[in-house]
Design a protein around this motif. Structure first.
Motif, PDB file in Angstrom:
ATOM      1  N   ARG A 276     -10.096  31.245   5.820  1.00 24.45           N
ATOM      2  CA  ARG A 276      -9.847  30.782   7.185  1.00 24.45           C
ATOM      3  C   ARG A 276      -9.161  29.440   7.241  1.00 24.45           C
ATOM      4  O   ARG A 276      -8.671  29.026   8.280  1.00 24.45           O
ATOM      5  CB  ARG A 276     -11.165  30.740   7.966  1.00 24.45           C
ATOM      6  CG  ARG A 276     -11.683  32.105   8.333  1.00 24.45           C
ATOM      7  CD  ARG A 276     -13.167  32.132   8.478  1.00 24.45           C
ATOM      8  NE  ARG A 276     -13.846  32.000   7.186  1.00 24.45           N
ATOM      9  CZ  ARG A 276     -15.160  32.047   7.022  1.00 24.45           C
ATOM     10  NH1 ARG A 276     -15.938  32.184   8.066  1.00 24.45           N
ATOM     11  NH2 ARG A 276     -15.695  31.935   5.828  1.00 24.45           N
ATOM     12  N   ASP A 277      -9.160  28.713   6.145  1.00 23.42           N
ATOM     13  CA  ASP A 277      -8.330  27.501   6.067  1.00 23.42           C
ATOM     14  C   ASP A 277      -7.971  27.278   4.602  1.00 23.42           C
ATOM     15  O   ASP A 277      -8.464  27.982   3.708  1.00 23.42           O
ATOM     16  CB  ASP A 277      -9.024  26.283   6.701  1.00 23.42           C
ATOM     17  CG  ASP A 277     -10.335  25.934   6.024  1.00 23.42           C
ATOM     18  OD1 ASP A 277     -10.425  26.081   4.788  1.00 23.42           O
ATOM     19  OD2 ASP A 277     -11.288  25.512   6.729  1.00 23.42           O
ATOM     20  N   ILE A 278      -7.118  26.290   4.372  1.00 27.42           N
ATOM     21  CA  ILE A 278      -6.583  26.126   3.021  1.00 27.42           C
ATOM     22  C   ILE A 278      -7.660  25.625   2.047  1.00 27.42           C
ATOM     23  O   ILE A 278      -7.586  25.929   0.845  1.00 27.42           O
ATOM     24  CB  ILE A 278      -5.331  25.203   3.048  1.00 27.42           C
ATOM     25  CG1 ILE A 278      -4.374  25.604   1.931  1.00 27.42           C
ATOM     26  CG2 ILE A 278      -5.671  23.747   2.967  1.00 27.42           C
ATOM     27  CD1 ILE A 278      -3.618  26.850   2.160  1.00 27.42           C
ATOM     28  N   ALA A 279      -8.646  24.908   2.573  1.00 30.12           N
ATOM     29  CA  ALA A 279      -9.720  24.447   1.683  1.00 30.12           C
ATOM     30  C   ALA A 279     -10.510  25.639   1.173  1.00 30.12           C
ATOM     31  O   ALA A 279     -10.850  25.710  -0.017  1.00 30.12           O
ATOM     32  CB  ALA A 279     -10.638  23.488   2.442  1.00 30.12           C
ATOM     33  N   ALA A 360     -16.826  36.821   8.508  1.00 29.24           N
ATOM     34  CA  ALA A 360     -17.393  37.967   9.237  1.00 29.24           C
ATOM     35  C   ALA A 360     -18.416  38.725   8.403  1.00 29.24           C
ATOM     36  O   ALA A 360     -18.410  39.967   8.368  1.00 29.24           O
ATOM     37  CB  ALA A 360     -16.270  38.907   9.689  1.00 29.24           C
ATOM     38  N   ALA A 361     -19.289  37.974   7.731  1.00 30.57           N
ATOM     39  CA  ALA A 361     -20.272  38.603   6.837  1.00 30.57           C
ATOM     40  C   ALA A 361     -21.125  39.607   7.613  1.00 30.57           C
ATOM     41  O   ALA A 361     -21.598  39.318   8.717  1.00 30.57           O
ATOM     42  CB  ALA A 361     -21.159  37.537   6.208  1.00 30.57           C
ATOM     43  N   ALA A 368     -11.457  37.399  16.957  1.00 27.35           N
ATOM     44  CA  ALA A 368     -10.036  37.065  17.124  1.00 27.35           C
ATOM     45  C   ALA A 368      -9.747  35.708  16.477  1.00 27.35           C
ATOM     46  O   ALA A 368      -8.717  35.525  15.804  1.00 27.35           O
ATOM     47  CB  ALA A 368      -9.676  37.043  18.603  1.00 27.35           C
ATOM     48  N   LYS A 369     -10.680  34.761  16.633  1.00 30.27           N
ATOM     49  CA  LYS A 369     -10.472  33.419  16.076  1.00 30.27           C
ATOM     50  C   LYS A 369     -10.407  33.494  14.547  1.00 30.27           C
ATOM     51  O   LYS A 369      -9.532  32.894  13.919  1.00 30.27           O
ATOM     52  CB  LYS A 369     -11.626  32.501  16.519  1.00 30.27           C
ATOM     53  CG  LYS A 369     -11.370  31.055  16.198  1.00 30.27           C
ATOM     54  CD  LYS A 369     -12.586  30.207  16.507  1.00 30.27           C
ATOM     55  CE  LYS A 369     -12.396  28.830  15.880  1.00 30.27           C
ATOM     56  NZ  LYS A 369     -13.620  28.113  15.734  1.00 30.27           N
ATOM     57  N   LEU A 376      -3.029  32.660   9.851  1.00 28.16           N
ATOM     58  CA  LEU A 376      -2.309  31.390   9.727  1.00 28.16           C
ATOM     59  C   LEU A 376      -2.398  30.856   8.290  1.00 28.16           C
ATOM     60  O   LEU A 376      -1.389  30.440   7.711  1.00 28.16           O
ATOM     61  CB  LEU A 376      -2.896  30.367  10.716  1.00 28.16           C
ATOM     62  CG  LEU A 376      -2.229  28.989  10.693  1.00 28.16           C
ATOM     63  CD1 LEU A 376      -0.790  29.071  11.189  1.00 28.16           C
ATOM     64  CD2 LEU A 376      -3.015  27.989  11.543  1.00 28.16           C
ATOM     65  N   THR A 377      -3.609  30.904   7.725  1.00 32.58           N
ATOM     66  CA  THR A 377      -3.783  30.419   6.344  1.00 32.58           C
ATOM     67  C   THR A 377      -2.935  31.243   5.388  1.00 32.58           C
ATOM     68  O   THR A 377      -2.266  30.702   4.499  1.00 32.58           O
ATOM     69  CB  THR A 377      -5.272  30.507   5.930  1.00 32.58           C
ATOM     70  OG1 THR A 377      -6.049  29.877   6.930  1.00 32.58           O
ATOM     71  CG2 THR A 377      -5.510  29.858   4.588  1.00 32.58           C
TER      72      THR A 377
END
Lengths: 487, 319
Positions: A276-279, A360-361, A368-369, A376-377
């Motif tokens: 969900r993000d680059i980290a 989404a475990a 949607a988020k 995006l990632t």
């Protein structure tokens, strides 16, 4: 000897049978067999470099003992730096010498001075970056008093040279692998079956997904001047899927193979495409390397503890060094720096540890988020991979420029559709969709199919495995080299 | 105990696959060998392996043989059975493989007409149209010996059933098509020949505009094989005839060392007393309407040329 070759398909069962039947659980024999098999495996690439591997192993083995036995801090320091400088020296000569010589000459040329750089015509020994890092982590851990030196040479040599991880990782730690090597292994049915399944899934990823994506990624990247906008985007997407299938497939085969010998290797990939993000991406991509740099570079530099500038400095150092580790080319350095740019805002706003769980475990579909943050990632990583794949910086820049300038043109989409219709076909895109669906369904496990069909009856389960074998047969035969073997 | 269970389960999983290898290989090879698509190479191989290519006169060469020399015209004129073994896109190295396979299943022909050209003694690096070998190559020592020097098959492909079909999606689709669609008996090539009814394709003009030239490099191993073949024909008392079939006259200029290659054929023909019929200066070569590209006659050109060749060969027999 490639993992996806007939040679390996013959080699592995022979070693497996000898290991469990001839050694009869004798630890000394088990480790000796593993060492000789590993050296044979390595010599199949180029027997000359076997001497380099043995030298590097001997060096770290002896310096490790010397450090442990050192009476004074200065003596310990001496042996430590000897090992580090010789290890890095080899890596520098074989991997980076030409890059530095040529970059130096080109810098002087910009100042008006013309020199002919003295370059070396050297072949890069396969796996050098991996086994050097194995050795380095070992001597650093001894130097920092985290572990004691291993006195048994065979055990230590198996730690460095164990054939599943020898040429492309996962990069192991002495604290994790050595205790397993020192302990007698007994056959574990469940582990061995799990290993076979993981090997099958790894072969599917490599042969079906990566090798087929490679064909089209190569077509588009090698003739990028002939293509525009959306086709170039498609090329970057193909390469992103290729590198994931290639390296995570390799890692699955390596981990699965090790399980057949009763050994657990470090996990290397944890479904990074669903980050969900680059980290989160960097916690899930090439985990053994990321954690190596975190433990042996980032934390010693101060990590994220100091002030803002120190955080920025350390982030750039770790990402640039990580990029440079991949190869002696400015493209890898820019790829690393770009990832640092992606990562920094998260670090500076303390959001780099927002997503430690699985997306989404327990749910079938994400919100949607979640979906848009994953998209995006993924697109950010796709953009960065362009630098990784490009021949040089100019190539990357022209690729990106043509990609963005062409996205608005209708003819670009027509070109892409024609390429799909006439050259790519619909088979491979469909298989890629199925692949990511299986990955999504299995994202809470070690690898996608590890739990799939566990409750099914055996014929049904076997039907699934036969289907994977059929896909490997149908889409196979492309025989692309593993990307990470060049590093 | 755990190991025993593991081995039994693993064998139970793999044995059906291993048992199926040979029958599946047979089925795939069978349906692929039913292909009658361009360029018809598989049909020629079928005729060879089914001993249906018996002939008095065998025509060897590349596409400049199979698209230029009509066996029916030669048969009518020479009153002898003729078969055209021309092999699309390949040089003498693989033409010789076809010769060897032909002799395994047929008696020695009385005459061999070898269509030579600028490419005959060159050797390609990649195995062009490799799918033609798929149905016949398993455990075939000749095919292994002559195709393994090309970039194409892996060593294991010659020995392990089914493996060579992996990833050959075009061939696999052809197999599915042949297996599930109504099969037509109509052949692409007749006795190895097909006159191509094609219009001039302007490739030559494009090459000329781009100032393309070709330097042909003779392959040393092919040269040895070529002379061995000549010696073999002498030993078996097989009459060997060289024929240089027509080429569009302007196209000949693209080959910078053409005269060197031609003089090699002339020298060899004199050295071994091999008749050499050179049609590269024939009146046909002056007119584009007989060609579809600079190296290949069209159907009309092939018919006229075949009559000329038949007449010249007949005249020679009479003398």
């Amino acid at each position: 000897m490639l993992f996806n070759s007939i040679d390996f398909a013959i080699f592995l069962p022979i070693v497996f049978l000898l290991y469990w039947f001839v050694t009869k659980g004798n630890l000394k024999l088990q480790n000796t067999l593993l060492l000789f098999s590993s050296y044979f495996f390595y010599a199949c690439w180029d027997w000359r470099f076997l001497f380099l591997l043995i030298f590097s192993t001997l060096l770290d083995y002896f310096t490790g003992i010397k450090m442990s036995d050192a009476k004074s801090a200065s003596s310990k320091k001496f042996w430590f730096w000897l090992s580090v400088s010789v290890n890095l020296g080899f890596l520098g000569v074989f991997k980076y010498y030409n890059f530095f010589a040529e970059s130096f000459a080109s810098a002087l040329e910009n100042l008006g001075l013309q020199i002919n750089p003295w370059t070396l015509n050297l072949i890069l020994p396969v796996g050098i970056s991996f086994y050097t890092f194995h050795g380095l982590s070992y001597v650093i851990d001894i130097y920092k008093d985290r572990i004691k030196a291993e006195k048994n040479f065979i055990d230590y040599a198996v730690f460095v040279s164990f054939f599943p991880l020898l040429v492309a990782g996962p990069i192991e730690r002495a604290t994790h692998l050595l205790p397993q090597i020192q302990k007698r292994r007994t056959f574990d049915y469940a582990k061995a079956v799990d290993g076979l399944k993981q090997i099958l899934w790894g072969l599917f990823k490599k042969i079906v997904i990566a090798d087929n994506c490679a064909e089209f990624a190569n077509l588009i990247f090698n003739h990028s001047d002939d293509y525009s906008g959306s086709t170039l985007l498609l090329g970057a997407l193909f390469f992103s899927i290729q590198i994931y299938g290639d390296f995570s497939g390799y890692s699955d085969i390596a981990i699965g193979t090790a399980k057949l010998f009763g050994i657990e290797l470090l996990r290397n990939f944890a479904f990074p495409c669903f980050s969900r993000d680059i980290a989160e991406f960097w916690r899930r991509w090439h985990i053994s390397l990321s954690s190596w740099f975190r433990d042996y570079l980032y934390i010693p530099l101060g990590g994220s503890k100091g002030g803002t500038w120190m955080k920025i400095r350390n982030t750039f150092i770790i990402f640039i060094v990580s990029g440079f580790w991949h190869g002696a080319n400015w493209t890898f350095i820019v790829w690393g720096a770009l990832n640092a740019v992606y990562f920094l805002p998260l670090l500076l706003h303390n959001k780099n540890r927002n997503h430690l769980d699985v997306v989404a475990a327990g749910k079938l579909v994400p919100t949607a988020k979640e979906f848009f943050s994953m998209l995006l990632t993924f697109l950010m990583t796709v953009f960065a991979w362009i630098f990784f794949r490009a021949e040089n910086i100019q190539h990357a820049m022209s690729y990106i420029s043509d990609l963005f300038s062409g996205l608005a043109s209708k003819s670009s989409y027509v070109e892409t559709m024609n390429l799909i219709r006439w050259q790519i076909g619909y088979g491979i895109p469909l298989v890629i969709v199925l692949f990511f669906s299986l990955e999504w369904l299995g994202r809470e496990n070690q690898y996608a199919i590890s739990q799939l069909g566990k409750t099914w009856k055996r014929p049904m389960r076997h039907a699934l495995y036969y289907a994977l074998i059929f896909a490997i047969f149908w889409f196979g035969g492309k025989e692309q080299q593993f990307i990470y073997f060049q590093f | 105990m755990q190991m025993k269970t593991f081995l039994i389960h693993t064998l139970k999983f793999f044995i059906p696959l291993l048992i199926l290898l040979i029958p599946l290989d047979y089925v795939l090879s069978y349906y692929l060998s039913q292909s009658n698509e361009y360029p018809g190479e598989i049909e020629v191989w079928n005729d060879i392996y089914q001993s249906k290519a018996t002939c008095d006169v065998a025509v060897y060469g590349s596409s400049r043989a199979w698209a230029h020399i009509n066996p029916e015209i030669l048969k009518d004129s020479l009153h002898a059975e003729v078969y055209n073994f021309g092999m699309d896109g390949h040089n003498f190295w693989l033409q010789y493989l076809r010769h060897l396979e032909f002799l395994k299943h047929h008696p020695q022909p009385k005459t061999i007409i070898l269509s030579v050209d600028v490419f005959t003694l060159q050797k390609r690096t990649e195995l062009y149209q490799q799918s033609q070998f798929l149905p016949y190559m398993l455990w075939n020592a000749n095919i292994r010996k002559y195709t393994s020097s090309y970039v194409g098959f892996k060593k294991s492909d010659y020995y392990i059933p089914l493996l060579r079909y992996s990833g050959k999606t075009t061939s696999l689709k052809t197999i599915l098509k042949n297996a599930f669609s109504k099969h037509t008996e109509e052949k692409y090539r007749k006795r190895g020949f097909l006159g191509l009814d094609r219009a001039w394709n302007f490739d030559f003009e494009k090459a000329k505009a781009a100032n393309v030239t070709y330097q042909i490099k003779m392959d040393s191993a092919t040269l040895v094989l070529f002379e061995n073949f000549i010696q073999e024909c002498r030993n078996t008392k097989t009459e060997l005839i060289f024929v240089y079939t027509p080429e569009y006259i302007e196209g000949q200029k693209l080959f910078v060392n053409r005269s060197e290659l031609m003089s090699y054929y002339k020298t060899i023909s004199e050295k071994y007393a091999i008749p050499f019929y050179d049609y590269s200066g024939d009146s046909l070569c002056l007119d584009k309407k007989y060609f579809y590209n600079a190296s290949h006659l069209n159907k009309q050109g092939a018919e006229i040329f075949s009559r000329k060749l038949a007449s010249d060969l007949k005249a020679r027999t009479k003398n």
